[in-house]
Design a protein around this motif. Structure first.
Motif, PDB file in Angstrom:
ATOM      1  N   THR A   1       0.071  12.284   0.577  1.00 20.21           N
ATOM      2  CA  THR A   1       0.175  12.418   2.023  1.00 20.21           C
ATOM      3  C   THR A   1      -0.682  11.368   2.717  1.00 20.21           C
ATOM      4  O   THR A   1      -0.239  10.721   3.682  1.00 20.21           O
ATOM      5  CB  THR A   1      -0.259  13.838   2.458  1.00 20.21           C
ATOM      6  OG1 THR A   1       0.529  14.801   1.775  1.00 20.21           O
ATOM      7  CG2 THR A   1      -0.114  14.027   3.945  1.00 20.21           C
TER       8      THR A   1
ATOM      9  N   SER B   1      -1.684   8.496   1.400  1.00 19.69           N
ATOM     10  CA  SER B   1      -1.103   7.197   1.092  1.00 19.69           C
ATOM     11  C   SER B   1       0.083   6.901   2.003  1.00 19.69           C
ATOM     12  O   SER B   1       0.241   5.776   2.521  1.00 19.69           O
ATOM     13  CB  SER B   1      -0.641   7.132  -0.369  1.00 19.69           C
ATOM     14  OG  SER B   1      -1.710   7.228  -1.228  1.00 19.69           O
ATOM     15  N   GLU B   2       0.942   7.891   2.203  1.00 20.38           N
ATOM     16  CA  GLU B   2       2.087   7.720   3.080  1.00 20.38           C
ATOM     17  C   GLU B   2       1.627   7.466   4.522  1.00 20.38           C
ATOM     18  O   GLU B   2       2.198   6.622   5.229  1.00 20.38           O
ATOM     19  CB  GLU B   2       3.002   8.950   3.026  1.00 20.38           C
ATOM     20  CG  GLU B   2       3.734   9.088   1.720  1.00 20.38           C
ATOM     21  CD  GLU B   2       4.480  10.419   1.601  1.00 20.38           C
ATOM     22  OE1 GLU B   2       4.469  11.224   2.553  1.00 20.38           O
ATOM     23  OE2 GLU B   2       5.076  10.637   0.539  1.00 20.38           O
ATOM     24  N   ALA B   3       0.632   8.168   4.966  1.00 22.57           N
ATOM     25  CA  ALA B   3       0.135   7.999   6.334  1.00 22.57           C
ATOM     26  C   ALA B   3      -0.444   6.600   6.514  1.00 22.57           C
ATOM     27  O   ALA B   3      -0.274   5.973   7.552  1.00 22.57           O
ATOM     28  CB  ALA B   3      -0.906   9.068   6.647  1.00 22.57           C
TER      29      ALA B   3
ATOM     30  N   SER C   1       0.363   3.864   4.747  1.00 26.69           N
ATOM     31  CA  SER C   1       1.403   2.846   4.625  1.00 26.69           C
ATOM     32  C   SER C   1       2.294   2.775   5.855  1.00 26.69           C
ATOM     33  O   SER C   1       2.889   1.758   6.142  1.00 26.69           O
ATOM     34  CB  SER C   1       2.235   3.075   3.371  1.00 26.69           C
ATOM     35  OG  SER C   1       2.951   4.284   3.481  1.00 26.69           O
ATOM     36  N   THR C   2       2.411   3.864   6.620  1.00 29.04           N
ATOM     37  CA  THR C   2       3.225   3.855   7.830  1.00 29.04           C
ATOM     38  C   THR C   2       2.493   3.257   9.017  1.00 29.04           C
ATOM     39  O   THR C   2       3.096   2.981  10.047  1.00 29.04           O
ATOM     40  CB  THR C   2       3.712   5.279   8.183  1.00 29.04           C
ATOM     41  OG1 THR C   2       2.580   6.122   8.359  1.00 29.04           O
ATOM     42  CG2 THR C   2       4.639   5.806   7.140  1.00 29.04           C
ATOM     43  N   GLN C   3       1.247   3.009   8.922  1.00 29.42           N
ATOM     44  CA  GLN C   3       0.488   2.469  10.060  1.00 29.42           C
ATOM     45  C   GLN C   3       0.551   1.019  10.097  1.00 29.42           C
ATOM     46  O   GLN C   3       0.522   0.054   9.767  1.00 29.42           O
ATOM     47  CB  GLN C   3      -0.972   2.929  10.014  1.00 29.42           C
ATOM     48  CG  GLN C   3      -1.098   4.383  10.260  1.00 29.42           C
ATOM     49  CD  GLN C   3      -2.556   4.857  10.234  1.00 29.42           C
ATOM     50  OE1 GLN C   3      -3.453   4.121   9.857  1.00 29.42           O
ATOM     51  NE2 GLN C   3      -2.778   6.070  10.640  1.00 29.42           N
TER      52      GLN C   3
END
Length: 178
Positions: free
Chosen positions: A170, A172-174, A176-178
Motif C-alpha cells: 500500500t 509502495s503504491e502510494a 509510485s502514484t505521486q
C-alpha cells in the motif's frame, strides 16, 4: 496490669524456648480467647501470631526475618483485648505440649510434640534404567510442548507477515502514484 503484661511478654520473647511454651488466655465472662505465637520450625523466625475465639482461628501476623516481631504483636494485641474489657494472662504450656482447651469452642487446638511426628521414609534408590526413563519422558514432553507452541505461534507469525506485506504494498503504491 498493662505494664505487667508487657514485662511478661518481653521476658517470654527473650528466648525462643520460653516463648515457644507461652500464650495469652483472655477471658470476659464466659468467653475465652487465645493469642499464641507459633514457631513452625522451632526457631524464633519464622513465626506467626494465631488468634482463636469462638468463631474460629486465624493467623493475624507472620514474620520471616525479625526476631521478637510476633511476640511484640501478641503482647500488643493482648493489651488491645484488655482495652476492650477482656482479662488477659500470659500462661505457660507444659514442656511437652498438651491440647489447649478453650471454653465455648468445639474444636481443640493441638500442638504436635516430637513423639507425634511420623517416622522418616526411606526412598528407593534410583537405578540407571529409571533415570533414563525419566530423562526420555522429560525430553518427549518438552518436544511436545515446543511443537504445540510452534503450532500456535506459526499461524500468528504468518498473519503478521501478510499484514506487513500488505502495508508495504500500500505504501509502495502510494509513493509510485505521486
Amino acid at each position: 496490669m498493662k505494664n505487667l503484661l508487657i514485662v511478661a511478654s518481653l521476658l517470654a520473647a527473650s528466648s525462643a524456648v520460653a516463648a515457644d511454651n507461652s500464650f495469652y488466655r483472655c477471658s470476659n465472662g464466659n468467653g475465652e480467647r487465645l493469642i499464641e505465637v507459633i514457631y513452625p520450625q522451632g526457631t524464633p523466625v519464622p513465626c506467626e501470631v494465631a488468634y482463636t475465639k469462638a468463631e474460629g482461628r486465624e493467623v493475624l501476623w507472620r514474620a520471616a526475618n525479625t526476631e521478637g516481631f510476633c511476640e511484640q504483636k501478641a503482647a500488643e494485641f493482648a493489651e488491645k483485648q484488655q482495652s476492650w474489657g477482656w482479662q488477659c494472662e500470659l500462661e505457660q504450656r507444659p514442656a511437652i505440649a498438651q491440647p489447649i482447651e478453650l471454653q465455648g469452642v468445639e474444636k481443640e487446638v493441638h500442638v504436635l510434640s516430637p513423639d507425634d511426628m511420623p517416622e522418616p521414609v526411606q526412598l528407593p534408590e534410583i537405578t540407571d534404567e529409571v533415570e533414563e526413563t525419566v530423562v526420555e519422558t522429560i525430553e518427549t514432553q518438552s518436544q511436545a510442548i515446543v511443537s504445540d507452541a510452534e503450532a500456535v505461534v506459526e499461524p500468528v507469525v504468518e498473519q503478521v507477515v501478510e499484514t506487513v506485506e500488505d502495508k508495504v504494498m500500500t505504501v509502495s503504491e502510494a509513493v509510485s502514484t505521486q
